[in-house]
Design a protein around this motif. Structure first.
Motif, short mmCIF file in Angstrom:
data_model
loop_
_atom_site.label_atom_id
_atom_site.label_comp_id
_atom_site.label_asym_id
_atom_site.label_seq_id
_atom_site.Cartn_x
_atom_site.Cartn_y
_atom_site.Cartn_z
N GLU A 31 -42.71 24.97 36.96
CA GLU A 31 -42.09 26.24 36.60
C GLU A 31 -42.97 27.42 37.04
N GLU A 32 -44.29 27.25 36.83
CA GLU A 32 -45.19 28.34 37.22
C GLU A 32 -45.26 28.49 38.74
N ILE A 33 -45.22 27.36 39.46
CA ILE A 33 -45.21 27.43 40.93
C ILE A 33 -43.97 28.18 41.41
N ASN A 34 -42.82 27.93 40.77
CA ASN A 34 -41.59 28.65 41.14
C ASN A 34 -41.73 30.16 40.87
N GLU A 35 -42.38 30.50 39.74
CA GLU A 35 -42.60 31.92 39.44
C GLU A 35 -43.51 32.56 40.48
N LEU A 36 -44.55 31.84 40.88
CA LEU A 36 -45.47 32.36 41.90
C LEU A 36 -44.76 32.51 43.25
N ARG A 37 -43.85 31.56 43.54
CA ARG A 37 -43.06 31.67 44.78
C ARG A 37 -42.21 32.94 44.76
N GLY A 38 -41.62 33.23 43.60
CA GLY A 38 -40.80 34.45 43.47
C GLY A 38 -41.64 35.70 43.68
N THR A 39 -42.84 35.70 43.10
CA THR A 39 -43.75 36.84 43.29
C THR A 39 -44.12 36.98 44.76
N LEU A 40 -44.40 35.84 45.41
CA LEU A 40 -44.79 35.87 46.83
C LEU A 40 -43.65 36.39 47.69
N ARG A 41 -42.39 36.00 47.37
CA ARG A 41 -41.25 36.51 48.15
C ARG A 41 -41.15 38.03 48.03
N SER A 42 -41.39 38.55 46.83
CA SER A 42 -41.36 40.01 46.64
C SER A 42 -42.45 40.68 47.48
N ILE A 43 -43.62 40.06 47.52
CA ILE A 43 -44.73 40.59 48.32
C ILE A 43 -44.37 40.58 49.80
N GLN A 44 -43.78 39.47 50.25
CA GLN A 44 -43.39 39.35 51.66
C GLN A 44 -42.36 40.41 52.04
N ASP A 45 -41.43 40.70 51.12
CA ASP A 45 -40.41 41.74 51.38
C ASP A 45 -41.05 43.12 51.52
N VAL A 46 -41.99 43.42 50.60
CA VAL A 46 -42.65 44.74 50.65
C VAL A 46 -43.49 44.89 51.91
N LEU A 47 -44.22 43.84 52.26
CA LEU A 47 -45.10 43.90 53.45
C LEU A 47 -44.30 43.85 54.75
N ASP A 48 -43.03 43.39 54.69
CA ASP A 48 -42.16 43.29 55.88
C ASP A 48 -42.86 42.49 56.99
N LEU A 49 -42.91 41.18 56.82
CA LEU A 49 -43.66 40.32 57.73
C LEU A 49 -43.11 40.34 59.16
N ASP A 50 -41.79 40.52 59.32
CA ASP A 50 -41.22 40.59 60.68
C ASP A 50 -41.77 41.81 61.42
N ALA A 51 -41.81 42.95 60.72
CA ALA A 51 -42.35 44.17 61.33
C ALA A 51 -43.84 43.99 61.62
N MET A 52 -44.54 43.28 60.73
CA MET A 52 -45.97 43.04 60.92
C MET A 52 -46.21 42.19 62.17
#
Length: 372
Positions: free
Chosen positions: A8-29
């Protein structure tokens, strides 16, 4: 964290990481990395060493940031498999290893989350830092030099380039002031919460009676100016003095009057540079430092105007921010965030990340509150 299902905690961390990836815009990076790699491959890149340094530094920073995010995503996948193995084989050692990695991932994802908070107008800039000794006599001068070493060690740990522009040595020990840059993307946004007064309490090494001494030093952090900044300085608004560079104890470093001090008459801001051999180079560097300080002054004035229009009190970073107590007990405590560490030696050797991350979160909350 006992009682919480690791899956459950790994899934929560995955959700946090997805939010981070969206903000950082990895495609643009990734696209920006491709463009910078093309610039780095150009045969004439080093015709302009300063620009080449900026391009290679930016590329290295983006590659490192992308690798950090991708690496965390892979580690989360591997961790889920590690927990499954531990459960299937009832292996306590594997379970302990997985728990340790989960703790490490919590910390690393928290640090990545802090990076997404650096969205201010100048946060992506390099940092120009000035340290001044304040109350406390020779102990304060020694304290200012300890702070200079602390920040240079922090930068060294991160593999960030630094350049010391000017050091004014005190007569007995330590420094009166020093100005230097940390040449890394987001250095200003990362470090701007360090701006303020730092207080040291210790048994004075300069007191033959071994008494406890309290000393103060001020840290001033501004963003480095770029070509797009419009900071006009008229020649009749400045006074330029040249003098001979000096080292510890007042000894001469250069035999010519190559060091430059510039006073901006309307504001009273004084800057100096003595690290270059040429007076012209020192003057050019000192003008860049002056422009950076005037840019920050302008930014603060605009922020104060906006606060007045909103009817909000202005936020000031220029107060005492952190205590470093070496006697009678040992602790470093931030007065704003409450973050503390029981090993001052490690902090003074550049182990600042915990303090920096907590103050970035604190500043973001303060600024969000002021905007409402």
């Amino acid at each position: 964290m006992a009682g919480i299902d690791p899956a459950e905690e790994i899934n929560e961390l995955r959700g946090t990481l997805r939010s981070i990836q969206d903000v950082l815009d990895l495609d643009a990076m990734r696209k920006q990395i491709e463009e910078l790699e093309q610039q780095v491959a150009a045969p004439d890149l080093w015709d302009d060493p300063e620009q080449a340094q900026k391009v290679t530094s930016r590329l290295s920073h983006l590659q490192g940031e992308l690798n950090r995010v991708d690496g965390v995503a892979r580690r989360l996948d591997d961790l889920a498999v590690l927990y499954e193995l531990a459960a299937e084989e009832a292996d306590d050692d594997t379970r302990a290893e997985a728990d340790k990695e989960l703790e490490s991932l919590r910390s690393d994802i928290g640090a990545l989350e802090v990076r997404t908070l650096l969205s201010g107008e100048y946060d992506a800039r390099e940092a120009l830092i000035t340290i001044n000794s304040q109350a406390g006599g020779v102990d304060a001068a020694d304290w200012a030099e300890m702070l200079l070493r602390m920040y240079l060690r922090w930068a060294e740990r991160k593999n960030y380039a630094t350049e010391v522009y000017d050091t004014s040595y005190a007569e007995e020990a330590g420094i009166k002031s020093a100005t230097f840059t940390i040449k890394a993307p987001y250095a200003y946004g990362t470090l701007r919460g360090e701006h303020g007064t730092h207080r040291l309490v210790r048994i004075s090494p300069f007191d033959n009676q071994g008494r406890r001494q309290t000393s103060f030093a001020g840290v001033d952090i501004v963003p480095v100016v770029e070509q797009t900044d419009h900071i006009d300085i008229n020649e009749d608004e400045i006074r330029v003095d040249v003098y001979r560079s000096s080292g510890p104890g007042g000894q001469g470093v250069n035999t010519t009057d190559s060091a430059v001090r510039i006073t901006h008459l309307p504001s009273g801001i004084v800057v100096s540079c003595q690290n270059e051999r040429s007076q012209l180079q020192n003057r050019a560097t000192a003008m860049n430092v002056l422009q950076a300080k005037l840019l920050e002054r302008k930014r603060q004035e605009e922020a104060e105007k906006m606060s007045e229009l909103r009817g909000a009190s202005t936020t000031s970073w220029g107060t005492q921010i952190r205590n470093y107590v070496l006697h009678p007990y040992q602790i470093v405590k931030d007065l704003r965030t409450g973050t503390e560490a029981g090993n001052p030696s490690a902090v003074l050797d550049g182990d600042l990340d915990e303090f920096i991350e907590s103050e970035i979160r604190w500043m973001r909350r303060q600024e969000s509150g002021a905007e409402q």
